[in-house]
Design a protein around this motif. Sequence first.
Motif, PDB file in Angstrom:
ATOM      1  N   LEU A  21     -13.094 -19.583 -43.444  1.00 50.18           N
ATOM      2  CA  LEU A  21     -13.185 -21.043 -43.482  1.00 50.18           C
ATOM      3  C   LEU A  21     -12.886 -21.669 -42.126  1.00 50.18           C
ATOM      4  CD1 LEU A  21     -11.583 -21.844 -46.959  1.00 50.18           C
ATOM      5  CD2 LEU A  21     -14.016 -21.812 -46.344  1.00 50.18           C
ATOM      6  N   ASP A  22     -12.127 -20.977 -41.281  1.00 47.23           N
ATOM      7  CA  ASP A  22     -11.853 -21.470 -39.927  1.00 47.23           C
ATOM      8  C   ASP A  22     -13.145 -21.582 -39.116  1.00 47.23           C
ATOM      9  OD1 ASP A  22      -9.144 -21.757 -40.307  1.00 47.23           O
ATOM     10  OD2 ASP A  22      -8.621 -19.824 -39.390  1.00 47.23           O
ATOM     11  N   ASN A  82     -15.268 -28.929 -39.293  1.00 45.65           N
ATOM     12  CA  ASN A  82     -14.986 -30.120 -40.102  1.00 45.65           C
ATOM     13  C   ASN A  82     -14.772 -29.805 -41.592  1.00 45.65           C
ATOM     14  OD1 ASN A  82     -15.328 -31.750 -37.776  1.00 45.65           O
ATOM     15  ND2 ASN A  82     -17.541 -31.772 -38.106  1.00 45.65           N
ATOM     16  N   PHE A  83     -14.196 -28.683 -41.873  1.00 51.21           N
ATOM     17  CA  PHE A  83     -13.929 -28.314 -43.252  1.00 51.21           C
ATOM     18  C   PHE A  83     -12.413 -28.263 -43.406  1.00 51.21           C
ATOM     19  CE2 PHE A  83     -14.323 -25.605 -47.071  1.00 51.21           C
ATOM     20  CZ  PHE A  83     -15.359 -26.273 -47.704  1.00 51.21           C
ATOM     21  N   VAL A 117      -6.628 -10.840 -48.826  1.00 54.04           N
ATOM     22  CA  VAL A 117      -7.803 -11.605 -49.247  1.00 54.04           C
ATOM     23  C   VAL A 117      -7.667 -13.053 -48.802  1.00 54.04           C
ATOM     24  CG1 VAL A 117      -9.041 -12.510 -51.261  1.00 54.04           C
ATOM     25  CG2 VAL A 117      -8.396 -10.091 -51.171  1.00 54.04           C
ATOM     26  N   VAL A 118      -6.498 -13.638 -49.010  1.00 53.86           N
ATOM     27  CA  VAL A 118      -6.274 -15.031 -48.608  1.00 53.86           C
ATOM     28  C   VAL A 118      -6.458 -15.176 -47.101  1.00 53.86           C
ATOM     29  CG1 VAL A 118      -4.558 -16.885 -48.427  1.00 53.86           C
ATOM     30  CG2 VAL A 118      -4.811 -15.603 -50.568  1.00 53.86           C
ATOM     31  N   HIS A 119      -5.901 -14.237 -46.349  1.00 53.84           N
ATOM     32  CA  HIS A 119      -6.045 -14.286 -44.895  1.00 53.84           C
ATOM     33  C   HIS A 119      -7.521 -14.219 -44.494  1.00 53.84           C
ATOM     34  CE1 HIS A 119      -5.016 -13.792 -40.698  1.00 53.84           C
ATOM     35  NE2 HIS A 119      -5.784 -12.713 -40.648  1.00 53.84           N
ATOM     36  N   GLU A 120      -8.270 -13.356 -45.152  1.00 51.12           N
ATOM     37  CA  GLU A 120      -9.699 -13.216 -44.839  1.00 51.12           C
ATOM     38  C   GLU A 120     -10.464 -14.491 -45.206  1.00 51.12           C
ATOM     39  OE1 GLU A 120     -13.276  -9.956 -45.546  1.00 51.12           O
ATOM     40  OE2 GLU A 120     -11.396  -9.739 -46.640  1.00 51.12           O
ATOM     41  N   ARG A 152     -10.683 -28.055 -48.121  1.00 51.80           N
ATOM     42  CA  ARG A 152     -10.409 -26.690 -47.624  1.00 51.80           C
ATOM     43  C   ARG A 152      -9.465 -25.950 -48.577  1.00 51.80           C
ATOM     44  NH1 ARG A 152     -10.041 -23.731 -42.735  1.00 51.80           N
ATOM     45  NH2 ARG A 152      -8.129 -22.520 -42.578  1.00 51.80           N
ATOM     46  N   HIS A 153      -8.429 -26.636 -49.064  1.00 50.75           N
ATOM     47  CA  HIS A 153      -7.475 -26.016 -49.980  1.00 50.75           C
ATOM     48  C   HIS A 153      -8.144 -25.615 -51.291  1.00 50.75           C
ATOM     49  CE1 HIS A 153      -4.212 -28.370 -47.658  1.00 50.75           C
ATOM     50  NE2 HIS A 153      -4.452 -27.212 -47.080  1.00 50.75           N
TER      51      HIS A 153
END
Length: 129
Positions: free
Chosen positions: A84-85, A89-90, A76-79, A95-96
């Motif tokens: 978000l990639d 400009n995020f 899930v984190v990877h997805e 972003r965190h």
Amino acid sequence: MSKETNEEEVIHSVSFDLEGSSSATRKNIRPSKSGEKEGMISSMKEVAESLKEFVEVTKKKMENKKKMEIKEAQEVVHEVVSELDNIPNFNGALRHRAIDWLTENPIKFAIIKALPLGEKEDYILSFMP
């Protein structure tokens, strides 16, 4: 003697007639106290072994479940990070915070994935605490 006493004696003694009905050769055999203790000890050992096996199997199942949960969380984190990639400009602390928020809110993450690229950042900034 009462009927109950006679029944108890019959239950607790076993008679063998070795030479017919002669009372001189009749032998009474009664269970020994040590035999009862050994039987109880043996039973307790079996229960302990069974419990030990149960604990080991349960422990392995819990470890496997935990590993699966960690693996699913990593996916899930990877997805989320991949999604978000795509937003230009995020970066940085924002972003965190978005990673934490989206991994904890799967419905919000599903909405983000469905939105057009231009609306993703606005949606995150609008609803993320």
